[in-house]
Scaffold this active site. Structure first.
Site, PDB file in Angstrom:
ATOM      1  CE1 TYR A 209     -72.455  48.125 -86.607  1.00 53.46           C
ATOM      2  CE2 TYR A 209     -70.878  46.568 -85.284  1.00 53.46           C
ATOM      3  CZ  TYR A 209     -71.300  47.251 -86.557  1.00 53.46           C
ATOM      4  OH  TYR A 209     -70.692  46.912 -87.707  1.00 53.46           O
TER       5      TYR A 209
ATOM      6  CE  LYS B 150     -80.930  57.256 -97.854  1.00 53.75           C
ATOM      7  NZ  LYS B 150     -80.221  57.516 -99.137  1.00 53.75           N
TER       8      LYS B 150
ATOM      9  CG  ASP C 100     -77.228  57.905-101.099  1.00 54.82           C
ATOM     10  OD1 ASP C 100     -76.866  58.866-100.353  1.00 54.82           O
ATOM     11  OD2 ASP C 100     -78.560  57.936-101.719  1.00 54.82           O
TER      12      ASP C 100
ATOM     13  CG  ASP D 243     -68.580  47.747 -90.350  1.00 53.71           C
ATOM     14  OD1 ASP D 243     -67.590  47.377 -90.095  1.00 53.71           O
ATOM     15  OD2 ASP D 243     -69.448  47.091 -90.696  1.00 53.71           O
TER      16      ASP D 243
ATOM     17  CG  ASP E 297     -64.306  46.845 -94.405  1.00 50.90           C
ATOM     18  OD1 ASP E 297     -63.886  47.376 -93.444  1.00 50.90           O
ATOM     19  OD2 ASP E 297     -64.708  45.528 -94.754  1.00 50.90           O
TER      20      ASP E 297
HETATM   21  C1  IPM Z   1     -64.931  46.356 -87.630  1.00 44.85           C
HETATM   22  C2  IPM Z   1     -65.421  45.135 -87.711  1.00 44.85           C
HETATM   23  C3  IPM Z   1     -66.435  44.737 -86.618  1.00 44.85           C
HETATM   24  C4  IPM Z   1     -67.454  45.796 -86.544  1.00 44.85           C
HETATM   25  C5  IPM Z   1     -67.052  43.328 -86.569  1.00 44.85           C
HETATM   26  C6  IPM Z   1     -66.142  42.335 -86.366  1.00 44.85           C
HETATM   27  C7  IPM Z   1     -68.206  43.246 -85.339  1.00 44.85           C
HETATM   28  O1  IPM Z   1     -65.966  44.787 -88.981  1.00 44.85           O
HETATM   29  O2  IPM Z   1     -64.287  46.690 -86.700  1.00 44.85           O
HETATM   30  O3  IPM Z   1     -65.026  47.096 -88.586  1.00 44.85           O
HETATM   31  O4  IPM Z   1     -68.432  45.615 -87.498  1.00 44.85           O
HETATM   32  O5  IPM Z   1     -67.476  46.810 -85.958  1.00 44.85           O
HETATM   33 MG    MG Z   2     -65.726  46.425 -90.263  1.00 44.86          MG
END
Ligand code: IPM
Ligand code: MG
Length: 359
Positions: free
Chosen positions: A141, A191, A223, A247, A251
């Site tokens: 990032y 990794k 993975d 990240d 999710d």
């Molecule tokens: C998160 C989001 C952010 C990230 C985006 C919106 C930049 O996906 O907070 O997980 O990737 O950190």
């Molecule tokens: Mg995210």
């Protein structure tokens, strides 16, 4: 008195943030706490208003506050702006970096009432309680990046994954400290079979772990971790990982709890903590009062706990969420047959009522 910077942002951000404020106001009345909310624009909304997604006034307000509550940023309207003006790269990432928020905590818990809302079998997720500890101010990032056009028209791009030992060390310590308050197990994800950065990650994590002999440590390739998260997620307690892996895996972890709309997050490590739902701005649902405000409300609970040191108040908010779910209220994302479907405002009302009633 606690001063809280409120940054509603874009898309569904404003409507979910209002629900969290409603719940905090119920906390304020019940526990006799004074919260002073000051709102400021961020993201696309700020760009439209001022020409920049993170105006200096917004950053100043954040620095002066005890904590920050953020809705979400981004949307198709601003996707084609140059990177430094886009809501994500121009506001959210600088906010994290400027405030030194190197640790992102994302708890994935399965509320008993939502066991059947998960796409996984109930026996796989029942009782699940894991915490993703994501490094937030390093890695891909924030590494050097560029794009160039080579002779002949070929386009070449570079993203750099950088880490230093102190960066890895501090997030590792954070993960181990948190594990001590939980089930004392850290799974470090990397990794290391391919990436040099992961090799250093593993070395540093292994060295830091020596200071925590009471906490179990294992290492896992990313993975494999993605696979284990759907195969047997209850093996995890604290999942420690770098920015990009965190990240993606967070999710994935959120869906174990039924919906991305349930996943709260705390970004800490600096003087001021930032609290926001893990989901995005969901532009296609904006303004429809359809979004699930629970991730934001649970983020506000994390704010009470980590930044304001109001543990009993944080517990009350979490219990209120449990009780609203137990009573059968569901937003569209977690709706099941036989339950009572409510919109964003109604879900906020039900949770605030539970706080007021002594949850
Ligand atoms: C998160 C989001 C952010 C990230 C985006 C919106 C930049 O996906 O907070 O997980 O990737 O950190
Ligand atoms: Mg995210």
């Amino acid at each position: 008195m606690y001063s809280i910077a409120v940054l509603p942002g874009d898309g569904i951000g404003p409507e979910i943030t209002v629900q969290a404020l409603k719940v905090l106001n119920a906390v304020s009345r019940r526990f006799n706490r004074v919260f002073n909310f000051a709102e400021a624009p961020v993201g696309g909304a700020a760009y439209d208003l001022t020409g920049h997604p993170l105006p200096p006034e917004t950053l100043d307000l954040c620095r002066k506050s005890h904590a920050i509550l953020l809705g979400a940023v981004g949307g198709p309207k601003w996707d084609n702006l140059p990177a430094h003006l886009r809501p994500e790269a121009g506001a959210l990432l600088p906010l994290r970096k400027e405030l030194g928020l190197f640790a992102n905590l994302r708890p994935a818990r399965v509320f008993p009432a939502l066991v059947d809302a998960s796409t996984l079998k109930p026996e796989v997720v029942e009782g699940l309680d894991l915490l993703v500890v994501r490094e937030l101010t390093g890695g891909l990032y924030f590494g050097q990046k560029y794009r160039e056009t080579l002779p002949g028209g070929t386009v070449k791009v570079v993203d750099t994954l950088e880490y230093t030992t102190p960066e890895i060390e501090r997030i590792t310590r954070m993960a181990f400290e948190l594990a001590r308050k939980r089930r004392r197990k850290v799974s470090s994800v990397d990794k290391a079979n391919v990436l040099e950065s992961s090799r250093l990650w593993r070395e540093v994590v292994t060295a830091v772990a020596k200071d925590y002999p009471d906490v179990e440590l294992d290492h896992m390739y990313v993975d494999n971790c993605a696979m284990q998260l759907v195969k047997s997620p209850k093996q995890f307690d604290v999942l420690l990982t770098e920015n990009m892996f965190g990240d993606i895996l967070s999710d994935q972890a959120s869906m174990l709890s039924g919906s991305l709309g349930m996943l709260a997050s705390a970004s800490i490590g600096g003087k001021i903590g930032l609290y926001e739902p893990s989901h995005g701005s969901a532009p296609k649902y904006a303004g429809q009062q359809r979004a699930n405000p629970i991730a934001t409300i649970l983020s506000a609970a994390m704010m009470l706990r980590y930044s304001l040191d109001l543990e009993a108040e944080a517990d009350a908010v979490e219990r209120a969420v449990t009780m609203a779910l137990d009573a059968g209220y569901r937003t569209a994302d977690i709706m099941e047959p036989g339950k009572i479907q409510v919109d964003t405002v109604q879900m906020g009302d039900r949770i605030a009522e539970q706080v007021a009633a002594g949850a």
